[in-house]
Design an enzyme around this catalytic site. Structure first.
Site, PDB file in Angstrom:
ATOM      1  N   GLY A  71       0.818  -1.212   0.000  1.00 42.01           N
ATOM      2  CA  GLY A  71       0.000   0.000   0.000  1.00 42.01           C
ATOM      3  C   GLY A  71       0.849   1.258   0.000  1.00 42.01           C
ATOM      4  N   THR A  72       1.951   1.228   0.717  1.00 39.69           N
ATOM      5  CA  THR A  72       2.813   2.404   0.804  1.00 39.69           C
ATOM      6  C   THR A  72       3.361   2.790  -0.570  1.00 39.69           C
ATOM      7  OG1 THR A  72       3.418   1.862   3.076  1.00 39.69           O
ATOM      8  CG2 THR A  72       4.899   3.339   1.883  1.00 39.69           C
ATOM      9  N   GLN A 179      -7.636  -0.114   3.663  1.00 44.38           N
ATOM     10  CA  GLN A 179      -8.470  -0.641   4.745  1.00 44.38           C
ATOM     11  C   GLN A 179      -9.825  -1.169   4.267  1.00 44.38           C
ATOM     12  OE1 GLN A 179      -8.082  -1.166   8.109  1.00 44.38           O
ATOM     13  NE2 GLN A 179      -5.924  -0.628   7.941  1.00 44.38           N
ATOM     14  N   SER A 199      -3.616  -3.318  -0.682  1.00 43.34           N
ATOM     15  CA  SER A 199      -2.526  -4.098  -0.109  1.00 43.34           C
ATOM     16  C   SER A 199      -3.016  -5.501   0.214  1.00 43.34           C
ATOM     17  CB  SER A 199      -2.040  -3.396   1.165  1.00 43.34           C
ATOM     18  OG  SER A 199      -0.999  -4.128   1.756  1.00 43.34           O
ATOM     19  N   ALA A 200      -2.113  -6.490   0.118  1.00 45.37           N
ATOM     20  CA  ALA A 200      -2.528  -7.887   0.336  1.00 45.37           C
ATOM     21  C   ALA A 200      -2.635  -8.258   1.813  1.00 45.37           C
ATOM     22  CB  ALA A 200      -1.542  -8.835  -0.356  1.00 45.37           C
ATOM     23  N   HIS A 201      -1.732  -7.694   2.648  1.00 47.40           N
ATOM     24  CA  HIS A 201      -1.662  -8.224   4.020  1.00 47.40           C
ATOM     25  C   HIS A 201      -2.797  -7.759   4.930  1.00 47.40           C
ATOM     26  CE1 HIS A 201       0.187  -4.890   6.508  1.00 47.40           C
ATOM     27  NE2 HIS A 201       0.500  -4.437   5.318  1.00 47.40           N
ATOM     28  N   THR A 237      11.922  -6.950 -11.193  1.00 45.59           N
ATOM     29  CA  THR A 237      11.387  -8.306 -11.350  1.00 45.59           C
ATOM     30  C   THR A 237      10.240  -8.500 -10.367  1.00 45.59           C
ATOM     31  OG1 THR A 237      13.566  -9.087 -12.012  1.00 45.59           O
ATOM     32  CG2 THR A 237      11.974 -10.763 -11.314  1.00 45.59           C
ATOM     33  N   CYS A 325       1.713   7.364  14.950  1.00 43.78           N
ATOM     34  CA  CYS A 325       2.140   8.705  14.512  1.00 43.78           C
ATOM     35  C   CYS A 325       1.443   9.807  15.297  1.00 43.78           C
ATOM     36  CB  CYS A 325       1.920   8.886  13.026  1.00 43.78           C
ATOM     37  SG  CYS A 325       0.412   8.174  12.403  1.00 43.78           S
TER      38      CYS A 325
END
Ligand SMILES: *Cc1c(COP(=O)(O)O)cnc(C)c1O
Length: 385
Positions: A71-72, A179, A199-201, A237, A325
């Site tokens: 995601g970042t 999210q 994002s996958a995680h 790659t 943060c």
């Protein structure tokens, strides 16, 4: 005693079905997908399959998917890639004050290069007002980036309305959907976005892989320069094992999202009611209805959220204080600051995010531990202000 994991907004365990799909790509199909030989072809096939499944899941074309390291990177590519490609048009970006750091920091970086960024405020539920977006747009605005759902307080933003405003003024619309993706519907045409990060995680896939959806015709330049992978939009790659894992996680979400989000919404609402009944000075953060099915975020007056989180941890309950943060004020998250949570409450933030394995008994146990913990902490250290 089993560990009860209630921090799914931070990351999820990899689902067994996802692992099963990944294994052949670790062992046999190790070829470089750019290679012409059979091994290369097998690897390429894995990428193709994920691209096909993901595109279908978000209602996109296959060519509109760019795989990234998560995601970042997707957020960085969206912000910097669109900014640099459209520099001739202007130097203004609009975002919100409650974005993830992976949006706020690239924006700050661009500010250091002379870009101007508007950080829109939110109301006390964490919602961006589309009218504020409208009045922030200038002739120099090249991109609007508003998150689909907030990672700390779970509020879902009115992206469809904001996208319509962006397009009326000829401005690109990006959303950080990390999210929401796989938890609530994220069809790109329904929410109207030109770019979307995922994002996958956060959906039971592996860490270190994600994607950016880029609508055909969107002016964007790569931020990673090298080979011609991903249509020249992201060199390097491909992380085949990760990409195949993402594909398996998407397949799972496509099958189960509807029922699972219904189940979690019920558990969520029940838990919110029970938490608010534990003590009078506990408040719910975020919107009561327009929120992620798995997100519960509260603030407990006069107690440190971190202390509660650690006490729960000692009792095998894994939760979080939100995000690390801060916004200048020591230890208070920029999101709680933006929604105006008073300081005496903001230090007592606790985030509980449910997942596929969560059952009602887990939440019974959470309440059972939380109630005496709060009373104990108050007895030793309660500072009434
Ligand atoms: C987790 C998260 C990210 C970062 O994604 P990674 O894949 O961990 O880099 C970005 N935005 C939001 C809203 C998130 O919750």
């Amino acid at each position: 005693m089993k560990t009860i994991y209630l921090d799914h907004a931070s990351t999820c365990p990899i689902h067994p079905d996802v692992i099963t799909k990944m294994i052949p790509y670790i062992i046999e199909h190790f070829g470089n997908p750019s290679s012409m030989h059979t091994l290369g072809k097998h690897a390429k096939e894995g990428i193709k399959e994920t691209r096909r499944g993901l595109a279908a899941f978000i209602g996109a074309e296959k060519e509109e998917i760019v795989f990234t390291s998560g995601g970042t990177e997707a957020n960085n590519l969206a912000i910097k890639g669109v900014a640099y490609a459209n520099r001739k048009k202007g130097n203004h970006i609009i975002t919100s004050s409650i974005e993830h750091k992976a949006i706020l920091e690239p924006c700050k970086f661009l500010e250091s290069e002379g870009w101007s960024v508007t950080y829109l405020p939110v109301n006390r539920f964490g919602t961006v007002d589309p009218k504020d977006v409208m009045s922030a747009i200038t002739d120099k605005t090249v991109l609007i980036s508003i998150m689909h759902a907030n990672n700390e307080i779970g509020t879902i933003e009115p992206i469809k309305e904001i996208s319509a405003i962006a397009h009326e003024r000829g401005v690109y619309m990006h959303t950080d959907a990390v999210q929401s993706f796989g938890h609530i519907p994220t069809k790109v045409d329904d929410i109207g976005v030109d770019l979307m990060s995922l994002s996958a995680h956060k959906i039971y896939g592996p860490k270190g892989v994600g994607a950016l959806y880029v609508r055909g015709g969107t002016r964007i330049v790569p931020i990673m320069h090298g080979g011609e992978q991903e249509n020249g939009k992201r060199a390097g790659t491909e992380n085949i094992v990760g990409i195949v894992g993402l594909g398996a996680a998407v397949e799972l979400a496509a099958k189960e999202m509807e029922l699972e989000s219904k189940r979690l919404t019920e558990l969520r609402d029940k838990l919110i009611n029970r938490l608010l009944a534990v003590a009078p000075d506990i408040i719910l953060n975020g919107d009561r209805v327009n929120r992620l099915p798995n997100n519960i975020s509260i603030c407990i007056g006069g107690i440190e959220g971190e202390t509660i989180m650690m006490k729960l941890n000692q009792n095998h309950l894994i939760t979080s204080v939100g995000s690390a943060c801060s916004s200048g004020k020591r230890g208070i998250s920029h999101v709680l600051n933006a929604i105006g949570v008073p300081e005496t409450f903001a230090y007592g933030a606790l985030r509980v995010t449910l997942g596929r394995d969560t059952i009602e008994e887990d939440l019974d146990y959470l309440i059972e531990i939380l109630r005496p913990t709060i009373i104990d902490l108050r007895y030793v250290g309660y500072r009434w202000q």
